[in-house]
Design an enzyme around this catalytic site. Structure first.
Site, PDB file in Angstrom:
ATOM      1  N   HIS A 197      38.460  12.780 -34.103  1.00 34.30           N
ATOM      2  CA  HIS A 197      39.260  13.830 -34.752  1.00 34.30           C
ATOM      3  C   HIS A 197      39.563  13.469 -36.156  1.00 34.30           C
ATOM      4  O   HIS A 197      39.680  14.550 -36.865  1.00 34.30           O
ATOM      5  CB  HIS A 197      40.502  14.061 -33.670  1.00 34.30           C
ATOM      6  N   ARG A 304      29.190  27.335 -30.290  1.00 31.92           N
ATOM      7  CA  ARG A 304      29.596  26.379 -29.140  1.00 31.92           C
ATOM      8  C   ARG A 304      30.872  26.553 -28.663  1.00 31.92           C
ATOM      9  O   ARG A 304      31.534  26.834 -29.438  1.00 31.92           O
ATOM     10  CB  ARG A 304      29.507  24.972 -29.830  1.00 31.92           C
ATOM     11  N   ARG A 340      27.091  30.547 -26.806  1.00 32.15           N
ATOM     12  CA  ARG A 340      26.504  29.912 -25.789  1.00 32.15           C
ATOM     13  C   ARG A 340      27.572  29.410 -24.788  1.00 32.15           C
ATOM     14  O   ARG A 340      28.528  29.181 -24.962  1.00 32.15           O
ATOM     15  CB  ARG A 340      26.172  28.434 -26.210  1.00 32.15           C
ATOM     16  N   GLU A 439      15.299  23.092 -24.506  1.00 34.56           N
ATOM     17  CA  GLU A 439      15.894  21.790 -24.768  1.00 34.56           C
ATOM     18  C   GLU A 439      15.130  20.671 -24.263  1.00 34.56           C
ATOM     19  O   GLU A 439      15.702  19.292 -24.547  1.00 34.56           O
ATOM     20  CB  GLU A 439      17.282  21.903 -24.930  1.00 34.56           C
ATOM     21  N   ASN A 462      18.180  19.242 -30.958  1.00 34.64           N
ATOM     22  CA  ASN A 462      18.838  18.010 -30.755  1.00 34.64           C
ATOM     23  C   ASN A 462      18.363  17.241 -29.338  1.00 34.64           C
ATOM     24  O   ASN A 462      17.998  16.071 -29.400  1.00 34.64           O
ATOM     25  CB  ASN A 462      20.435  18.250 -30.990  1.00 34.64           C
ATOM     26  N   ASP A 463      18.550  18.278 -28.713  1.00 31.45           N
ATOM     27  CA  ASP A 463      18.129  17.918 -27.113  1.00 31.45           C
ATOM     28  C   ASP A 463      16.634  17.647 -27.090  1.00 31.45           C
ATOM     29  O   ASP A 463      16.065  16.866 -26.264  1.00 31.45           O
ATOM     30  CB  ASP A 463      18.829  18.614 -26.094  1.00 31.45           C
ATOM     31  N   ARG A 473      20.544  10.758 -27.937  1.00 34.59           N
ATOM     32  CA  ARG A 473      20.945  11.021 -29.206  1.00 34.59           C
ATOM     33  C   ARG A 473      22.305  10.552 -29.484  1.00 34.59           C
ATOM     34  O   ARG A 473      22.778  10.686 -30.885  1.00 34.59           O
ATOM     35  CB  ARG A 473      20.947  12.768 -29.277  1.00 34.59           C
ATOM     36  N   CYS A 510      18.362  26.338 -33.424  1.00 33.50           N
ATOM     37  CA  CYS A 510      19.794  26.025 -33.452  1.00 33.50           C
ATOM     38  C   CYS A 510      19.925  24.702 -33.833  1.00 33.50           C
ATOM     39  O   CYS A 510      21.327  24.107 -34.025  1.00 33.50           O
ATOM     40  CB  CYS A 510      20.797  26.894 -32.856  1.00 33.50           C
TER      41      CYS A 510
HETATM   42  C1  PEP Z   1      20.544  21.118 -29.406  1.00 32.48           C
HETATM   43  O1  PEP Z   1      20.566  20.284 -28.522  1.00 32.48           O
HETATM   44  O2  PEP Z   1      19.881  21.142 -30.508  1.00 32.48           O
HETATM   45  C2  PEP Z   1      21.822  21.999 -29.518  1.00 32.48           C
HETATM   46  C3  PEP Z   1      22.063  23.003 -30.738  1.00 32.48           C
HETATM   47  O3  PEP Z   1      22.775  21.994 -28.724  1.00 32.48           O
HETATM   48  P1  PEP Z   1      23.872  20.842 -28.903  1.00 32.48           P
HETATM   49  O4  PEP Z   1      23.672  20.074 -30.001  1.00 32.48           O
HETATM   50  O5  PEP Z   1      25.301  21.393 -28.842  1.00 32.48           O
HETATM   51  O6  PEP Z   1      23.607  20.113 -27.560  1.00 32.48           O
HETATM   52 MG    MG Z   2      21.860  20.698 -26.794  1.00 31.19          MG
END
Ligand code: PEP
Ligand code: MG
Length: 588
Positions: A197, A304, A340, A439, A462-463, A473, A510
């Site tokens: 935070h 998100r 999402r 993902e 990312n995932d 991650r 994304c």
């Molecule tokens: C991702 O996984 O790339 C993604 C955009 O979702 P998050 O980072 O919220 O898991």
């Molecule tokens: Mg994700």
């Protein structure tokens, strides 16, 4: 000794953008220890009163901080203090402490310290990083209440030296909210995370910050010169003249470049050979929508929604959600807003759901899988989204989809939500597009099947990287292995883009990769038509698109697909980045 030898360079994680120059101001705070004292027989009543008074005082203090934060930064930032305010009412905290006072005849301070320690241990056992981040809130509250009970002053005396860079082991939201950005130029901490935070507050206040530096507190000395590079996640203590000049040049380059590209926000994201790329924004909070629009976002590629549930004790009702979604839909009234649905599990964990602790939460009840277990929770959200869709081009994105079965089940749930609204006579849209977030490598390999069951695909890089390489991650110790340019990743992305093209549906990306120049070019070149990035990255990525030729970018991406190593892929892409028209002035 040369400049270079005497300076200390440390690598951490970027938490708040910008480069700061200043003098080290070490903040050696700690939570005080309550003396080991018991109270005389019959004295428990007085301790209970003292405890109640301290709670009341803490509540007033937090409410004031919240109101000040709301005035200065906005309502979303102000809500950062809600978890602490809620903890003050939590029976686990309040009744637990009261019980210790009455049953063990210990002082209020000692009883509260025990209880907070127990809760900390309980929470720390989870591997959910969201919960771990909230430990910092717990610490903030503990410090506040214990200081009151022990009659101590504020630990946050910073005596307003100009150009101070605060160096600490860790910080807290209360501390950062109380900072004067006029005198405090930057923040550098041993621990912390970008999601804590206090880091969110630092970003809103535009104070550069680097977290996870390991031992900056031990290595920096008060009054010494320090540079905090919140863009790259670097800190230099005692920089030599030439190093300071280098950072200063970089800072003015970034500032000049930012001014130029921000002023070009209204220019279309189109390549030199006239290929358009849809450039949208990722939003973590609805309040970011206006900033994103000002920087020329063509809609929202990832909204998100976990801010509505994480850290909250109660599930947000349909009306609250509807208003949040509608606000964003209205900000982008003619452009797509991809909402999402709650991506729970993994590192995003709502306290009210009491999800069982799992050994491998990232491989457990996560993303779309939670819809199966908690249909009611998602029905409320879907009703709110369908209602908000009346006010714009709202679309729905489903996280972590691996199979068409999941998409079919999700569409079934959406239909039920529509029927419920119809029965209520509520206005809503029944033609909202539903997209699958791909993902996982499994999802990528099944992309042709998923494309047949979705209206669009969105790649969560990312995932995708995490699951392709089996690298957590959130594990900062493995960050060097979290490599989006590993040969497997571009190949998986290519499969998804190809499947979308064959099915005639939009494929977007994304994850963070889209916000990195080399990553954005790779995605474009592999056929991803829309990129969605965190709003601060919009100018840079637009500039990159406008300075590149799609023909060259496609050729470079084809070479990346054939590359044998990540180093080779990076080299190819860096060359492409350097060739963009603005290359001479780009801010790296
Ligand atoms: C991702 O996984 O790339 C993604 C955009 O979702 P998050 O980072 O919220 O898991
Ligand atoms: Mg994700």
């Amino acid at each position: 000794m040369s400049d270079a030898e005497s300076s200390i360079r440390l690598e951490g994680f970027p938490a708040s953008d910008g480069i700061a120059f200043g003098r080290v101001r070490k903040l050696d705070w700690h939570v005080p220890e309550a003396p080991r004292a018991t109270v005389r027989p019959g004295g428990a009543g007085r301790e209970l009163e003292r405890f109640d008074e301290a709670l009341l005082w803490a509540r007033r203090h937090l409410e004031r901080l919240k109101a000040e934060t709301e005035t200065l930064l906005g309502s979303v930032e102000a809500r950062i203090f809600d978890p602490q305010i809620l903890m003050l009412e939590d029976p686990e905290v309040v009744e637990g402490t009261r019980r210790y006072i009455s049953e063990h005849r210990v002082t209020a301070a000692r009883a509260f310290e025990w209880r907070m320690l127990e809760l900390r241990e309980l929470w720390a056992r989870t591997s959910h990083s969201m919960v771990l981040d909230r430990l910092n809130d717990l610490q903030d509250l503990k410090l506040r209440v214990l200081n009151r009970l022990l009659g101590l002053g504020s630990p946050w005396e910073t005596n307003d030296e100009p150009d101070a860079v605060i160096v600490a082991r860790e910080l807290t939201p209360s501390f950062v909210a109380g900072l004067d950005p006029g005198t405090v130029k930057g923040l550098a901490t041993d621990g912390g995370s970008r999601a804590s935070h206090w880091a969110i507050l630092a970003r809103s206040m535009e104070v550069p910050a680097v977290v996870g530096l390991g031992d900056v507190f031990a290595r920096a000395s008060d009054g010494h010169a320090i540079i905090v590079d919140g863009r790259m996640g670097r800190v230099v203590v005692d920089p030599g003249d030439s190093e300071a000049e280098r950072f200063e040049r970089r800072r003015s380059r970034i500032m000049g470049w930012t001014r130029r590209v921000v002023s070009a926000a209204s220019e279309p994201a189109i390549t030199l050979d006239s290929v358009g790329v849809t450039l949208r924004a990722n939003l973590d909070l609805p309040g970011e929508a206006r900033r994103a629009r000002a920087l020329g976002a063509e809609g929202v590629g990832l909204f998100r929604t976990e801010f509505l549930v994480v850290g909250r004790r109660a599930f947000p009702d349909e009306e609250e959600q509807y208003l949040a979604y509608r606000a964003v839909a209205e900000t982008f009234s003619t452009q797509a807003v991809l909402i999402r649905v709650f991506d729970l599990g993994g590192d995003k964990f709502p306290l009210f759901l009491h999800m069982p602790t799992e050994d491998n939460p990232f491989l457990g009840r996560r993303g779309v899988r939670v819809c199966r277990d908690e249909p009611e929770l998602f029905l409320v959200q879907l009703r709110a989204i369908l209602r908000a869709a009346v006010h714009g081009d709202v679309r729905i994105m489903v996280p972590l989809v691996n199979s068409t079965r999941e998409m079919v089940a999700f569409r079934g749930l959406l239909e039920v939500a529509g029927e419920q609204l119809a029965r209520r006579g509520e206005p809503f849209r029944d033609d909202v597009k539903v997209g699958a977030m791909i993902e996982t490598p499994g999802g990528a390999l099944a992309a042709p099947e998923l494309a047949a069951s979705a209206d669009f695909l969105s790649i969560g890089t990312n995932d995708l990287v995490q699951y392709a390489l089996a690298v957590d991650r959130t594990n900062t110790g493995l960050s060097d292995l979290f490599d989006p340019f590993h040969p497997s990743v571009p190949r998986l992305i290519s499969l998804i883009a190809e499947a979308g093209r064959a099915a005639g549906i939009e494929v977007g990306a994304c994850g963070e990769l889209a916000a990195r120049p080399a990553g954005a070019l790779l995605l474009m070149g592999l056929g991803v038509e829309s990129l969605s990035v965190a709003w601060p990255a919009l100018p840079e990525i637009r500039n990159l698109i406008r300075g590149s030729r799609m023909e060259d970018v496609r050729a470079a991406s084809a070479r990346v697909l054939a590359a044998h190593t990540s180093a080779e892929a990076r080299r190819i892409l860096q060359q492409s980045v350097a060739r963009t028209a603005e290359s001479g002035q780009r801010a790296e």
